[in-house]
Write a protein that holds these residues in place. Structure first.
Motif, mmCIF file in Angstrom:
data_model
loop_
_atom_site.group_PDB
_atom_site.id
_atom_site.type_symbol
_atom_site.label_atom_id
_atom_site.label_comp_id
_atom_site.label_asym_id
_atom_site.label_seq_id
_atom_site.Cartn_x
_atom_site.Cartn_y
_atom_site.Cartn_z
ATOM 1 N N MET A 152 0.818 -1.202 0.000
ATOM 2 C CA MET A 152 0.000 0.000 0.000
ATOM 3 C C MET A 152 0.856 1.257 0.000
ATOM 4 O O MET A 152 0.454 2.303 -0.518
ATOM 5 N N GLY A 153 2.061 1.169 0.564
ATOM 6 C CA GLY A 153 2.973 2.302 0.536
ATOM 7 C C GLY A 153 3.408 2.638 -0.876
ATOM 8 O O GLY A 153 3.617 3.815 -1.212
ATOM 9 N N GLY A 154 3.552 1.616 -1.720
ATOM 10 C CA GLY A 154 3.860 1.871 -3.124
ATOM 11 C C GLY A 154 2.706 2.562 -3.830
ATOM 12 O O GLY A 154 2.899 3.457 -4.660
ATOM 13 N N MET A 155 1.482 2.147 -3.506
ATOM 14 C CA MET A 155 0.297 2.792 -4.075
ATOM 15 C C MET A 155 0.236 4.257 -3.637
ATOM 16 O O MET A 155 -0.181 5.138 -4.408
ATOM 17 N N THR A 156 0.640 4.526 -2.394
ATOM 18 C CA THR A 156 0.676 5.891 -1.875
ATOM 19 C C THR A 156 1.597 6.766 -2.723
ATOM 20 O O THR A 156 1.265 7.914 -3.054
ATOM 21 N N ILE A 157 2.756 6.223 -3.079
ATOM 22 C CA ILE A 157 3.707 6.954 -3.930
ATOM 23 C C ILE A 157 3.093 7.223 -5.299
ATOM 24 O O ILE A 157 3.238 8.314 -5.864
ATOM 25 N N MET A 158 2.387 6.252 -5.855
ATOM 26 C CA MET A 158 1.739 6.434 -7.156
ATOM 27 C C MET A 158 0.701 7.554 -7.093
ATOM 28 O O MET A 158 0.571 8.349 -8.025
ATOM 29 N N ALA A 159 -0.047 7.613 -5.987
ATOM 30 C CA ALA A 159 -1.042 8.674 -5.829
ATOM 31 C C ALA A 159 -0.366 10.039 -5.772
ATOM 32 O O ALA A 159 -0.837 11.011 -6.378
ATOM 33 N N LEU A 160 0.760 10.125 -5.062
ATOM 34 C CA LEU A 160 1.501 11.382 -4.996
ATOM 35 C C LEU A 160 2.023 11.777 -6.374
ATOM 36 O O LEU A 160 1.981 12.961 -6.738
ATOM 37 N N ALA A 161 2.484 10.790 -7.146
ATOM 38 C CA ALA A 161 2.980 11.079 -8.494
ATOM 39 C C ALA A 161 1.879 11.663 -9.368
ATOM 40 O O ALA A 161 2.128 12.553 -10.190
ATOM 41 N N LEU A 177 9.535 0.854 -5.565
ATOM 42 C CA LEU A 177 8.216 0.252 -5.378
ATOM 43 C C LEU A 177 8.421 -1.230 -5.077
ATOM 44 O O LEU A 177 8.915 -1.982 -5.924
ATOM 45 N N ILE A 178 8.046 -1.649 -3.873
ATOM 46 C CA ILE A 178 8.319 -3.012 -3.409
ATOM 47 C C ILE A 178 7.009 -3.763 -3.208
ATOM 48 O O ILE A 178 6.117 -3.304 -2.479
ATOM 49 N N SER A 179 6.880 -4.917 -3.867
ATOM 50 C CA SER A 179 5.710 -5.787 -3.674
ATOM 51 C C SER A 179 4.414 -4.993 -3.729
ATOM 52 O O SER A 179 3.617 -4.987 -2.788
ATOM 53 N N THR A 180 4.179 -4.327 -4.846
ATOM 54 C CA THR A 180 3.002 -3.472 -4.957
ATOM 55 C C THR A 180 2.329 -3.663 -6.304
ATOM 56 O O THR A 180 2.700 -4.555 -7.077
ATOM 57 N N THR A 181 1.326 -2.847 -6.568
ATOM 58 C CA THR A 181 0.548 -2.983 -7.793
ATOM 59 C C THR A 181 0.037 -1.616 -8.231
ATOM 60 O O THR A 181 -0.144 -0.721 -7.405
ATOM 61 N N ALA A 182 -0.195 -1.488 -9.527
ATOM 62 C CA ALA A 182 -0.809 -0.261 -10.053
ATOM 63 C C ALA A 182 -2.299 -0.451 -10.284
ATOM 64 O O ALA A 182 -2.983 0.461 -10.744
ATOM 65 N N GLY A 183 -2.842 -1.642 -9.975
ATOM 66 C CA GLY A 183 -4.268 -1.876 -10.129
ATOM 67 C C GLY A 183 -4.610 -3.328 -10.363
ATOM 68 O O GLY A 183 -3.744 -4.207 -10.429
ATOM 69 N N LYS A 184 -5.911 -3.619 -10.433
ATOM 70 C CA LYS A 184 -6.457 -4.946 -10.706
ATOM 71 C C LYS A 184 -6.191 -5.951 -9.586
ATOM 72 O O LYS A 184 -6.076 -7.149 -9.830
ATOM 73 N N LEU A 185 -6.149 -5.466 -8.339
ATOM 74 C CA LEU A 185 -5.977 -6.393 -7.219
ATOM 75 C C LEU A 185 -7.161 -7.338 -7.074
ATOM 76 O O LEU A 185 -7.017 -8.452 -6.575
ATOM 77 N N ALA A 186 -8.337 -6.897 -7.503
ATOM 78 C CA ALA A 186 -9.535 -7.732 -7.373
ATOM 79 C C ALA A 186 -9.448 -8.984 -8.228
ATOM 80 O O ALA A 186 -10.230 -9.917 -8.047
ATOM 81 N N GLU A 187 -8.491 -9.012 -9.169
ATOM 82 C CA GLU A 187 -8.336 -10.169 -10.043
ATOM 83 C C GLU A 187 -7.281 -11.152 -9.555
ATOM 84 O O GLU A 187 -7.064 -12.198 -10.172
ATOM 85 N N VAL A 188 -6.602 -10.836 -8.461
ATOM 86 C CA VAL A 188 -5.546 -11.708 -7.944
ATOM 87 C C VAL A 188 -6.140 -13.026 -7.467
ATOM 88 O O VAL A 188 -7.150 -13.045 -6.746
ATOM 89 N N THR A 189 -5.515 -14.144 -7.834
ATOM 90 C CA THR A 189 -6.056 -15.472 -7.502
ATOM 91 C C THR A 189 -5.561 -16.016 -6.175
ATOM 92 O O THR A 189 -6.072 -17.023 -5.693
ATOM 93 N N LEU A 190 -4.541 -15.359 -5.573
ATOM 94 C CA LEU A 190 -3.926 -15.860 -4.333
ATOM 95 C C LEU A 190 -3.348 -17.254 -4.502
ATOM 96 O O LEU A 190 -3.200 -18.003 -3.534
ATOM 97 N N GLY A 191 -3.021 -17.609 -5.728
ATOM 98 C CA GLY A 191 -2.456 -18.916 -5.986
ATOM 99 C C GLY A 191 -3.470 -20.044 -5.959
ATOM 100 O O GLY A 191 -3.113 -21.219 -5.993
ATOM 101 N N LEU A 192 -4.768 -19.695 -5.918
ATOM 102 C CA LEU A 192 -5.825 -20.695 -5.836
ATOM 103 C C LEU A 192 -6.350 -21.040 -7.222
ATOM 104 O O LEU A 192 -6.223 -20.250 -8.157
#
Length: 350
Positions: A152-161, A177-192
């Motif tokens: 979420m800290g990486g997302m915070t930086i993107m918002a500031l940008a 940017l460490i272990s972050t995303t620019a979007g589409k988290l709702a599509e993550v499968t969690l490895g399932l």
């Protein structure tokens, strides 16, 4: 069916279910017990004990933000560290330990997290977090800086940008940017498997609603911590789980447990709707390092690759065998990448 027979069948079902629960509980305790009996190289690590000069900032909407200034106050470059969802500034333990001798550090607890104030009904959007980061930089960074964000800290930086692109290349001389995303988290499968992943995504909003309505009651059940939460975090947060320190897992679990259920629920929609891929071009103005664990189930490798494609000047580091908490699981690799980024930022500042 006679009443006696129905009672007998019901008793058998309850008995079998009870036996199954008992067996599962014993198996879980056995597994955790075996893990804790292994050699723990981090058993004496002072997790959560590093402290800097405390500062309290007040945002434009009246929220008190806790921050700490640490390291070399006279260093020409400041490193601003932005933690992830359900964590706190203490999640940068290894980075603080490694960088504090040579750099000026600013660490802060995102609103409603860690030691920052928890206010009901407050704005919990990623856009608001970006404004908070802008305040931290304006108030606590006198010269050039590099901003580092996990999850979420990486997302915070993107918002500031997106909000203040003029800072990048001027005040902000580098980004990680460490272990972050620019979007589409709702599509993550969690490895399932796809079907099971869909079921999980359908069930989560209801669980979040329960956490929001009955947060105090839910938190009572989380206060002591459980073997199940230990095992779940060990599985989802860390990749090479056989070698991860139980002390480290307990440390992370304590940060998550300290985050109220209401806060978890309030921020969840913002994470799911986060979409900043088209706003990343500004990062091409500064050295950018993208770091991700190869086995990250929460913000998978493909998400970091998408960021790298949007920021072609960035360097992507994939850390084998690690998951979402890569900065804690393989700190030496992460710190090496950060030092290279800081060296690049310093060279460009000459």
């Amino acid at each position: 069916m006679s009443t006696r027979r129905r009672v007998g069948v019901a008793g058998a079902v309850v008995g079998a279910a009870s036996a199954g629960v008992a067996a599962a509980t014993l198996a879980k305790r056995y597994a955790v017990g075996r893990i804790r009996l292994r050699p723990d190289l981090e058993a004496s690590e002072p997790f959560g004990e590093f402290r800097g000069r405390p500062v309290t900032l007040t945002t434009s909407d009246g929220v008190s933000i806790h921050a700490e200034v640490d390291g070399d106050e006279d260093a020409p470059l400041t490193v601003v560290l932005c933690h992830g969802y359900c964590l706190s500034l203490d999640s940068w333990h290894y980075q603080r330990r490694d960088l504090r001798e040579n750099f000026r550090l600013v660490l802060w607890d995102q609103r409603c997290h860690g030691a920052s104030a928890r206010v009901e009904g407050v704005d919990c959007s990623i856009e608001r977090l970006g404004q908070d980061l802008g305040l931290v930089i304006d108030e606590l960074v006198p010269g050039p800086c590099v901003v580092v964000g996990h999850s979420m800290g990486g997302m915070t930086i993107m918002a500031l940008a997106e909000q203040r692109p003029e800072l990048f290349g001027d005040k902000i001389r580098g980004v990680s940017l460490i272990s972050t995303t620019a979007g589409k988290l709702a599509e993550v499968t969690l490895g399932l498997p796809a079907l099971l992943s869909k079921v999980v995504h359908l069930a989560v909003p209801s669980a979040v609603s329960v956490m929001r309505r009955g947060g105090t009651l839910v938190d009572r059940g989380r206060e002591a911590g459980t073997d199940l939460s230990f095992l779940a975090l060990r599985l989802l947060g860390f990749g090479d789980s056989k070698n991860v320190s139980p002390t480290l897992v307990d440390f992370v679990e304590s940060m998550i447990r300290a985050t109220p259920s209401r806060v978890i629920a309030d921020f969840y929609p913002a994470l799911m709707t986060h979409d900043k891929l088209t706003s990343l071009d500004v990062l091409n103005k500064v050295p950018t390092a993208i770091i991700v664990g190869e086995r990250d189930w929460l913000t998978p490798l493909d998400h970091s690759r998408a960021i790298a494609a949007a920021v072609p000047t960035a360097e992507l580091t994939t850390v084998p065998g690690t998951s979402h908490l890569v900065q804690l699981e393989q700190p030496d690799t992460v710190n090496e990448a950060l030092r290279e980024l800081l060296n690049r930022a310093e060279r460009e500042d000459l």
